[in-house]
Design a protein around this motif. Structure first.
Motif, PDB file in Angstrom:
ATOM      1  N   THR A   1       0.835  -1.205   0.000  1.00 14.54           N
ATOM      2  CA  THR A   1       0.000   0.000   0.000  1.00 14.54           C
ATOM      3  C   THR A   1       0.866   1.249   0.000  1.00 14.54           C
ATOM      4  O   THR A   1       0.592   2.203  -0.723  1.00 14.54           O
ATOM      5  CB  THR A   1      -0.928  -0.004   1.229  1.00 14.54           C
ATOM      6  OG1 THR A   1      -1.745  -1.167   1.176  1.00 14.54           O
ATOM      7  CG2 THR A   1      -1.803   1.234   1.261  1.00 14.54           C
ATOM      8  N   ALA A   2       1.920   1.248   0.809  1.00 15.74           N
ATOM      9  CA  ALA A   2       2.814   2.405   0.864  1.00 15.74           C
ATOM     10  C   ALA A   2       3.479   2.636  -0.492  1.00 15.74           C
ATOM     11  O   ALA A   2       3.618   3.785  -0.932  1.00 15.74           O
ATOM     12  CB  ALA A   2       3.870   2.203   1.946  1.00 15.74           C
TER      13      ALA A   2
ATOM     14  N   LYS B   1       2.258   1.763  -3.423  1.00 16.37           N
ATOM     15  CA  LYS B   1       1.234   2.242  -4.354  1.00 16.37           C
ATOM     16  C   LYS B   1       0.904   3.710  -4.107  1.00 16.37           C
ATOM     17  O   LYS B   1       0.696   4.476  -5.051  1.00 16.37           O
ATOM     18  CB  LYS B   1      -0.035   1.392  -4.231  1.00 16.37           C
ATOM     19  CG  LYS B   1       0.109   0.015  -4.836  1.00 16.37           C
ATOM     20  CD  LYS B   1      -1.140  -0.799  -4.631  1.00 16.37           C
ATOM     21  CE  LYS B   1      -0.928  -2.223  -5.104  1.00 16.37           C
ATOM     22  NZ  LYS B   1      -2.098  -3.073  -4.837  1.00 16.37           N
ATOM     23  N   ARG B   2       0.876   4.105  -2.843  1.00 13.33           N
ATOM     24  CA  ARG B   2       0.612   5.516  -2.527  1.00 13.33           C
ATOM     25  C   ARG B   2       1.739   6.399  -3.039  1.00 13.33           C
ATOM     26  O   ARG B   2       1.500   7.515  -3.504  1.00 13.33           O
ATOM     27  CB  ARG B   2       0.434   5.688  -1.030  1.00 13.33           C
ATOM     28  CG  ARG B   2      -0.900   5.187  -0.550  1.00 13.33           C
ATOM     29  CD  ARG B   2      -1.187   5.541   0.879  1.00 13.33           C
ATOM     30  NE  ARG B   2      -2.493   5.023   1.264  1.00 13.33           N
ATOM     31  CZ  ARG B   2      -2.804   4.614   2.472  1.00 13.33           C
ATOM     32  NH1 ARG B   2      -1.902   4.685   3.438  1.00 13.33           N
ATOM     33  NH2 ARG B   2      -3.999   4.164   2.737  1.00 13.33           N
TER      34      ARG B   2
ATOM     35  N   ALA C   1       1.244   6.776  -6.740  1.00 11.83           N
ATOM     36  CA  ALA C   1       0.135   7.690  -7.016  1.00 11.83           C
ATOM     37  C   ALA C   1       0.564   9.138  -6.799  1.00 11.83           C
ATOM     38  O   ALA C   1       0.215  10.027  -7.590  1.00 11.83           O
ATOM     39  CB  ALA C   1      -1.051   7.358  -6.121  1.00 11.83           C
ATOM     40  N   ALA C   2       1.345   9.388  -5.760  1.00 15.77           N
ATOM     41  CA  ALA C   2       1.822  10.743  -5.485  1.00 15.77           C
ATOM     42  C   ALA C   2       2.794  11.201  -6.561  1.00 15.77           C
ATOM     43  O   ALA C   2       2.804  12.367  -6.956  1.00 15.77           O
ATOM     44  CB  ALA C   2       2.477  10.803  -4.109  1.00 15.77           C
TER      45      ALA C   2
ATOM     46  N   LYS D   1       2.757  15.692  -0.910  1.00 15.51           N
ATOM     47  CA  LYS D   1       2.355  14.283  -0.798  1.00 15.51           C
ATOM     48  C   LYS D   1       3.491  13.364  -1.212  1.00 15.51           C
ATOM     49  O   LYS D   1       3.688  12.302  -0.627  1.00 15.51           O
ATOM     50  CB  LYS D   1       1.134  13.998  -1.669  1.00 15.51           C
ATOM     51  CG  LYS D   1      -0.169  14.381  -1.067  1.00 15.51           C
ATOM     52  CD  LYS D   1      -1.306  13.900  -1.944  1.00 15.51           C
ATOM     53  CE  LYS D   1      -2.646  14.254  -1.345  1.00 15.51           C
ATOM     54  NZ  LYS D   1      -3.750  13.820  -2.196  1.00 15.51           N
TER      55      LYS D   1
ATOM     56  N   ALA E   1       4.998  10.510   1.164  1.00 15.30           N
ATOM     57  CA  ALA E   1       4.836   9.138   0.666  1.00 15.30           C
ATOM     58  C   ALA E   1       6.190   8.467   0.474  1.00 15.30           C
ATOM     59  O   ALA E   1       6.339   7.269   0.744  1.00 15.30           O
ATOM     60  CB  ALA E   1       4.061   9.138  -0.641  1.00 15.30           C
TER      61      ALA E   1
END
Length: 93
Positions: A30-31, A33-34, A37-38, A46, A50
């Motif tokens: 998840t980290a 992927k975040r 995305a950022a 962000k 991130a």
């Protein structure tokens, strides 16, 4: 199923560790992927947070034995490269 008491305990222990490891592995993914995305969004604030979270999760994954230290080094290098590209792209525009 095991008959010996210590073997039964090992089964319970392994079940608990499996749940814990899968949760940690999921948090790592998840980290990452975040961070991706950022980086795509181009939001500098962000992106910084991130990036820090993702690097920390990778380091923790090594401590927990989820990934090998060489894989962690490779992943952090990839993250740094992606971070630098995103920062340079936002500065250029």
């Amino acid at each position: 199923m095991p008959n010996i008491k210590s073997a039964k305990k090992r089964v319970r222990t392994i079940e608990n560790r499996t749940v814990r490891n899968s949760a940690r592995r999921s948090a790592l993914r998840t980290a990452l992927k975040r961070f991706d995305a950022a980086a795509e969004a181009g939001d500098q604030e962000k992106l910084n947070s991130a990036f820090m979270v993702a690097v920390k999760k990778v380091d923790k994954a090594v401590v927990y034995g989820l990934i090998h230290k060489n894989k962690a080094a490779r992943k952090k290098s990839q993250l740094q490269r992606r971070y630098d590209q995103a920062v340079n792209a936002s500065n250029a525009s």
